[in-house]
Motif scaffolding. Structure first.
Motif, PDB file in Angstrom:
ATOM      1  N   ASP A  17       0.833  -1.212   0.000  1.00  0.00           N
ATOM      2  CA  ASP A  17       0.000   0.000   0.000  1.00  0.00           C
ATOM      3  C   ASP A  17       0.870   1.266   0.000  1.00  0.00           C
ATOM      4  OD1 ASP A  17      -2.373  -1.383  -0.157  1.00  0.00           O
ATOM      5  OD2 ASP A  17      -2.735  -1.343   2.017  1.00  0.00           O
ATOM      6  N   ARG A  18       1.983   1.254   0.718  1.00  0.00           N
ATOM      7  CA  ARG A  18       2.895   2.408   0.704  1.00  0.00           C
ATOM      8  C   ARG A  18       3.509   2.588  -0.694  1.00  0.00           C
ATOM      9  NH1 ARG A  18       4.020   0.538   6.041  1.00  0.00           N
ATOM     10  NH2 ARG A  18       5.816  -0.665   5.333  1.00  0.00           N
ATOM     11  N   LEU A  19       3.873   1.482  -1.327  1.00  0.00           N
ATOM     12  CA  LEU A  19       4.410   1.538  -2.690  1.00  0.00           C
ATOM     13  C   LEU A  19       3.368   2.117  -3.646  1.00  0.00           C
ATOM     14  CD1 LEU A  19       6.684   0.686  -4.754  1.00  0.00           C
ATOM     15  CD2 LEU A  19       5.345  -1.401  -5.057  1.00  0.00           C
ATOM     16  N   ILE A  20       2.143   1.650  -3.526  1.00  0.00           N
ATOM     17  CA  ILE A  20       1.048   2.146  -4.365  1.00  0.00           C
ATOM     18  C   ILE A  20       0.888   3.657  -4.195  1.00  0.00           C
ATOM     19  CG2 ILE A  20      -1.472   2.116  -4.612  1.00  0.00           C
ATOM     20  CD1 ILE A  20      -1.358  -0.883  -3.958  1.00  0.00           C
ATOM     21  N   ALA A  21       0.917   4.117  -2.964  1.00  0.00           N
ATOM     22  CA  ALA A  21       0.755   5.551  -2.689  1.00  0.00           C
ATOM     23  C   ALA A  21       1.923   6.350  -3.272  1.00  0.00           C
ATOM     24  CB  ALA A  21       0.645   5.783  -1.187  1.00  0.00           C
ATOM     25  N   ARG A  22       3.163   5.866  -3.077  1.00  0.00           N
ATOM     26  CA  ARG A  22       4.338   6.578  -3.609  1.00  0.00           C
ATOM     27  C   ARG A  22       4.303   6.684  -5.117  1.00  0.00           C
ATOM     28  NH1 ARG A  22       7.262   3.346  -0.084  1.00  0.00           N
ATOM     29  NH2 ARG A  22       8.069   2.105  -1.798  1.00  0.00           N
ATOM     30  N   GLY A  24       1.595   6.577  -7.009  1.00  0.00           N
ATOM     31  CA  GLY A  24       0.405   7.266  -7.491  1.00  0.00           C
ATOM     32  C   GLY A  24      -0.674   6.386  -8.093  1.00  0.00           C
ATOM     33  N   TYR A  25      -0.671   5.099  -7.772  1.00  0.00           N
ATOM     34  CA  TYR A  25      -1.741   4.229  -8.278  1.00  0.00           C
ATOM     35  C   TYR A  25      -3.050   4.554  -7.574  1.00  0.00           C
ATOM     36  CZ  TYR A  25       1.625   1.247 -10.670  1.00  0.00           C
ATOM     37  OH  TYR A  25       2.582   0.768 -11.506  1.00  0.00           O
ATOM     38  N   GLU A  26      -4.147   4.390  -8.279  1.00  0.00           N
ATOM     39  CA  GLU A  26      -5.462   4.631  -7.692  1.00  0.00           C
ATOM     40  C   GLU A  26      -5.944   3.433  -6.884  1.00  0.00           C
ATOM     41  OE1 GLU A  26      -8.361   6.101 -10.427  1.00  0.00           O
ATOM     42  OE2 GLU A  26      -6.927   7.500 -11.331  1.00  0.00           O
ATOM     43  N   ASN A  27      -5.450   2.227  -7.247  1.00  0.00           N
ATOM     44  CA  ASN A  27      -5.907   1.043  -6.534  1.00  0.00           C
ATOM     45  C   ASN A  27      -4.884  -0.084  -6.655  1.00  0.00           C
ATOM     46  OD1 ASN A  27      -6.462  -0.486  -9.033  1.00  0.00           O
ATOM     47  ND2 ASN A  27      -8.113   1.017  -9.286  1.00  0.00           N
ATOM     48  N   ARG A  28      -5.085  -1.107  -5.849  1.00  0.00           N
ATOM     49  CA  ARG A  28      -4.171  -2.262  -5.841  1.00  0.00           C
ATOM     50  C   ARG A  28      -4.191  -3.006  -7.165  1.00  0.00           C
ATOM     51  NH1 ARG A  28      -5.575  -4.955   0.040  1.00  0.00           N
ATOM     52  NH2 ARG A  28      -4.195  -3.628   1.291  1.00  0.00           N
ATOM     53  N   SER A  29      -5.365  -3.107  -7.760  1.00  0.00           N
ATOM     54  CA  SER A  29      -5.486  -3.896  -8.997  1.00  0.00           C
ATOM     55  C   SER A  29      -4.574  -3.366 -10.096  1.00  0.00           C
ATOM     56  CB  SER A  29      -6.930  -3.912  -9.486  1.00  0.00           C
ATOM     57  OG  SER A  29      -7.731  -4.653  -8.604  1.00  0.00           O
ATOM     58  N   GLU A  30      -4.575  -2.045 -10.293  1.00  0.00           N
ATOM     59  CA  GLU A  30      -3.729  -1.489 -11.356  1.00  0.00           C
ATOM     60  C   GLU A  30      -2.254  -1.681 -11.039  1.00  0.00           C
ATOM     61  OE1 GLU A  30      -2.723  -0.395 -14.908  1.00  0.00           O
ATOM     62  OE2 GLU A  30      -4.814  -0.645 -14.338  1.00  0.00           O
ATOM     63  N   ALA A  31      -1.888  -1.550  -9.782  1.00  0.00           N
ATOM     64  CA  ALA A  31      -0.494  -1.770  -9.383  1.00  0.00           C
ATOM     65  C   ALA A  31      -0.082  -3.220  -9.634  1.00  0.00           C
ATOM     66  CB  ALA A  31      -0.301  -1.405  -7.909  1.00  0.00           C
ATOM     67  N   ILE A  32      -0.949  -4.153  -9.295  1.00  0.00           N
ATOM     68  CA  ILE A  32      -0.634  -5.571  -9.512  1.00  0.00           C
ATOM     69  C   ILE A  32      -0.550  -5.869 -11.003  1.00  0.00           C
ATOM     70  CG2 ILE A  32      -1.587  -7.910  -9.304  1.00  0.00           C
ATOM     71  CD1 ILE A  32      -2.520  -7.051  -6.461  1.00  0.00           C
ATOM     72  N   ARG A  33      -1.450  -5.297 -11.809  1.00  0.00           N
ATOM     73  CA  ARG A  33      -1.374  -5.499 -13.264  1.00  0.00           C
ATOM     74  C   ARG A  33      -0.027  -5.013 -13.804  1.00  0.00           C
ATOM     75  NH1 ARG A  33      -7.088  -4.561 -13.077  1.00  0.00           N
ATOM     76  NH2 ARG A  33      -6.825  -2.308 -13.170  1.00  0.00           N
ATOM     77  N   ASP A  34       0.417  -3.813 -13.343  1.00  0.00           N
ATOM     78  CA  ASP A  34       1.711  -3.296 -13.803  1.00  0.00           C
ATOM     79  C   ASP A  34       2.867  -4.184 -13.369  1.00  0.00           C
ATOM     80  OD1 ASP A  34       0.738  -1.209 -15.254  1.00  0.00           O
ATOM     81  OD2 ASP A  34       1.414   0.361 -13.878  1.00  0.00           O
ATOM     82  N   LEU A  35       2.827  -4.670 -12.131  1.00  0.00           N
ATOM     83  CA  LEU A  35       3.886  -5.579 -11.663  1.00  0.00           C
ATOM     84  C   LEU A  35       3.923  -6.860 -12.497  1.00  0.00           C
ATOM     85  CD1 LEU A  35       3.482  -5.189  -7.802  1.00  0.00           C
ATOM     86  CD2 LEU A  35       5.414  -4.421  -9.196  1.00  0.00           C
ATOM     87  N   LEU A  36       2.752  -7.404 -12.795  1.00  0.00           N
ATOM     88  CA  LEU A  36       2.690  -8.612 -13.624  1.00  0.00           C
ATOM     89  C   LEU A  36       3.205  -8.343 -15.031  1.00  0.00           C
ATOM     90  CD1 LEU A  36      -0.716 -10.146 -12.524  1.00  0.00           C
ATOM     91  CD2 LEU A  36       1.558 -11.145 -12.209  1.00  0.00           C
TER      92      LEU A  36
END
Length: 173
Positions: A17-22, A24-36
């Motif tokens: 969640d801290r990584l997502i905030a740093r 600028g992701y709006e939600n976990r799903s988009e962050a996980i999609r980018d990581l994948l």
């Protein structure tokens, strides 16, 4: 879109969640999609198959005997891979070059390794992005009315015009 569920222990979830905030992701799903996507991209690049675009950057001593000429010769010998080169003087001795490359992953990696292995080249780094390849022509705007006119890329023997075959490259999604 397919929905999947994952479980994370609390410390990992908080750190994520801290990584997502740093970032600028709006939600976990988009962050996980980018990581994948990044991991899949990295895996394709390691395999050495397919096509890519890449950025090769390296620092070298321009006083090293004939190094600049050797680098230029190597780039000319691989003109099919080299799209563009930028050269910057860092100080009295050191130069930075960045070469934009495109082509088969294996050929791009071999070219980059040959450049980095040159005596006098330091700090070489290659960033590879896998792309999908689609053959075909493309359109350019040629007239004052904004009408698009396509063109073929074949050799015109009667008029002496050499048109090169090409492919269109786009990042994988």
């Amino acid at each position: 879109m397919e929905r999947i569920t994952i479980s994370l222990d609390e410390p990992l979830a908080l750190e994520f969640d801290r990584l997502i905030a740093r970032r600028g992701y709006e939600n976990r799903s988009e962050a996980i999609r980018d990581l994948l996507r990044r991991e899949l991209e990295s895996d394709r690049a390691r395999e050495g198959s397919g096509h890519c675009v890449a950025n090769l950057s390296y620092v070298y001593n321009h006083h090293e005997r004939d190094l600049g000429e050797r680098l230029t010769r190597t780039q000319h010998a691989h003109h099919d891979l080299c799209v563009s080169t930028m050269h910057a003087h860092l100080d009295h001795e050191e130069c930075l070059e960045t070469v934009i490359l495109r082509g088969p992953v294996r050929a791009v990696r071999e070219f980059a390794q040959a450049i980095i292995a040159e005596r006098g080249v330091r700090h070489g780094s290659l960033n590879v992005i896998s792309v999908s390849v689609s053959p075909g022509g493309h359109h350019h705007l040629h007239d004052e009315h904004g009408h698009a006119h396509g063109h073929e890329h074949e050799h015109d023997h009667d008029h002496g015009h050499a048109h090169h075959d090409h492919v269109h490259l786009k990042p994988r999604g």
